[in-house]
Design a protein around this motif. Structure first.
Motif, PDB file in Angstrom:
ATOM      1  N   ALA A   1       8.939   8.346   1.158  1.00 31.54           N
ATOM      2  CA  ALA A   1       8.286   9.384   0.833  1.00 31.54           C
ATOM      3  C   ALA A   1       8.100  10.543   1.829  1.00 31.54           C
ATOM      4  O   ALA A   1       7.890   9.999   2.994  1.00 31.54           O
ATOM      5  N   ARG A   2       7.931  11.627   1.471  1.00 37.62           N
ATOM      6  CA  ARG A   2       7.755  12.581   2.484  1.00 37.62           C
ATOM      7  C   ARG A   2       6.476  12.592   3.119  1.00 37.62           C
ATOM      8  O   ARG A   2       6.144  13.489   3.984  1.00 37.62           O
ATOM      9  N   ASP A   3       5.297  12.549   2.108  1.00 41.31           N
ATOM     10  CA  ASP A   3       3.912  12.595   2.350  1.00 41.31           C
ATOM     11  C   ASP A   3       3.139  11.752   1.453  1.00 41.31           C
ATOM     12  O   ASP A   3       3.671  11.006   0.648  1.00 41.31           O
ATOM     13  N   PRO A   4       1.861  11.422   1.871  1.00 40.65           N
ATOM     14  CA  PRO A   4       1.140  10.505   1.172  1.00 40.65           C
ATOM     15  C   PRO A   4       0.948  10.804  -0.311  1.00 40.65           C
ATOM     16  O   PRO A   4       0.770   9.644  -1.255  1.00 40.65           O
ATOM     17  N   GLU A   5       1.020  12.113  -0.652  1.00 41.90           N
ATOM     18  CA  GLU A   5       0.996  12.228  -2.324  1.00 41.90           C
ATOM     19  C   GLU A   5       2.338  11.754  -2.881  1.00 41.90           C
ATOM     20  O   GLU A   5       2.348  11.156  -4.013  1.00 41.90           O
TER      21      GLU A   5
ATOM     22  N   GLN B   1       0.953  -1.284  -0.095  1.00 42.31           N
ATOM     23  CA  GLN B   1       0.095   0.061  -0.083  1.00 42.31           C
ATOM     24  C   GLN B   1       0.993   1.309  -0.144  1.00 42.31           C
ATOM     25  O   GLN B   1       2.037   1.379   0.476  1.00 42.31           O
ATOM     26  N   ASP B   2       0.423   2.243  -0.394  1.00 43.29           N
ATOM     27  CA  ASP B   2       1.010   3.549  -0.451  1.00 43.29           C
ATOM     28  C   ASP B   2       1.851   3.790   1.024  1.00 43.29           C
ATOM     29  O   ASP B   2       3.071   4.543   1.023  1.00 43.29           O
ATOM     30  N   GLU B   3       1.060   3.667   1.966  1.00 44.78           N
ATOM     31  CA  GLU B   3       1.686   3.830   3.366  1.00 44.78           C
ATOM     32  C   GLU B   3       2.870   3.084   3.566  1.00 44.78           C
ATOM     33  O   GLU B   3       3.743   3.511   4.376  1.00 44.78           O
ATOM     34  N   GLU B   4       2.950   1.818   2.993  1.00 45.64           N
ATOM     35  CA  GLU B   4       4.327   1.321   3.079  1.00 45.64           C
ATOM     36  C   GLU B   4       5.732   1.653   2.341  1.00 45.64           C
ATOM     37  O   GLU B   4       6.817   1.500   2.560  1.00 45.64           O
ATOM     38  N   LEU B   5       5.197   3.106   1.666  1.00 49.27           N
ATOM     39  CA  LEU B   5       6.373   3.747   1.115  1.00 49.27           C
ATOM     40  C   LEU B   5       6.738   5.009   1.895  1.00 49.27           C
ATOM     41  O   LEU B   5       7.584   5.786   1.379  1.00 49.27           O
ATOM     42  N   MET B   6       5.909   5.364   3.105  1.00 47.26           N
ATOM     43  CA  MET B   6       6.402   6.428   3.811  1.00 47.26           C
ATOM     44  C   MET B   6       7.618   6.500   4.418  1.00 47.26           C
ATOM     45  O   MET B   6       8.173   7.341   4.940  1.00 47.26           O
ATOM     46  N   GLY B   7       8.458   5.249   4.450  1.00 46.84           N
ATOM     47  CA  GLY B   7       9.792   5.213   4.870  1.00 46.84           C
ATOM     48  C   GLY B   7      10.754   6.241   4.165  1.00 46.84           C
ATOM     49  O   GLY B   7      11.730   6.690   4.530  1.00 46.84           O
TER      50      GLY B   7
ATOM     51  N   ALA C   1       4.069   9.187  -2.087  1.00 48.43           N
ATOM     52  CA  ALA C   1       4.013   7.825  -1.774  1.00 48.43           C
ATOM     53  C   ALA C   1       3.083   7.288  -2.908  1.00 48.43           C
ATOM     54  O   ALA C   1       3.363   6.422  -3.410  1.00 48.43           O
ATOM     55  N   LEU C   2       2.093   8.179  -3.124  1.00 53.17           N
ATOM     56  CA  LEU C   2       1.014   7.711  -4.418  1.00 53.17           C
ATOM     57  C   LEU C   2       1.623   7.818  -5.485  1.00 53.17           C
ATOM     58  O   LEU C   2       1.764   6.970  -6.352  1.00 53.17           O
ATOM     59  N   ARG C   3       2.615   8.889  -5.819  1.00 53.29           N
ATOM     60  CA  ARG C   3       3.319   8.958  -7.288  1.00 53.29           C
ATOM     61  C   ARG C   3       4.648   7.806  -7.271  1.00 53.29           C
ATOM     62  O   ARG C   3       4.715   7.104  -8.183  1.00 53.29           O
ATOM     63  N   LEU C   4       5.214   7.536  -6.008  1.00 48.82           N
ATOM     64  CA  LEU C   4       6.172   6.605  -6.027  1.00 48.82           C
ATOM     65  C   LEU C   4       5.343   5.150  -6.429  1.00 48.82           C
ATOM     66  O   LEU C   4       6.169   4.350  -7.337  1.00 48.82           O
TER      67      LEU C   4
END
Length: 129
Positions: free
Chosen positions: A16-20, A8-14, A22-25
């Motif tokens: 990513a700086r923010d949810p946006e 999920q996007d949240e798993e990229l928060m390590g 993370a979504l793009r990544l």
């Protein structure tokens, strides 16, 4: 872990700086994973991260993956240097069109992500009281 699992996007928060971001990544990793024009190492890296088999930070530090990224960047740079002025103009126009489609897709994904969740069961409809 099954092959059907996708992070999920949240798993990229390590990373990513923010949810946006993370979504793009997450979208970028999906694009890389499915891009037949890219080498197998880049596609494998993206699939491994998407499946949760490799942490994104570990993938970015793996020499095999970083070499594949640098090689691809070199190819892109060489191709850009070889373009004529007319080809650059055409590329810029195609990019504007592509970017508009990407923005529309992002807007749709944001709306889906941010849509309120209405409980479980009941076919996804909120219970009226």
């Amino acid at each position: 872990m099954t092959a059907d699992r996708e992070i999920q996007d949240e798993e990229l928060m390590g990373i990513a700086r923010d949810p946006e971001q993370a979504l793009r990544l997450h979208r970028s990793l999906r694009t890389i994973a499915g891009a037949t024009s890219l080498g197998p190492d880049l596609r494998e890296m993206a699939r491994s991260v998407l499946s949760g088999g490799v942490d994104i930070e570990d993938a970015f530090q793996d020499p095999r993956y970083t070499e594949a990224v640098y090689q691809r960047m070199h190819e892109i740079r060489r191709a850009a240097d070889d373009q004529t002025y007319a080809e650059r103009q055409q590329s810029a126009a195609r990019f504007v069109e592509w970017d508009a489609r990407q923005q529309a897709d992002l807007d749709r994904e944001r709306a889906e992500r941010d849509a309120p969740v209405h409980g479980s069961g009941g076919g996804g409809r909120a219970v009226q009281r």
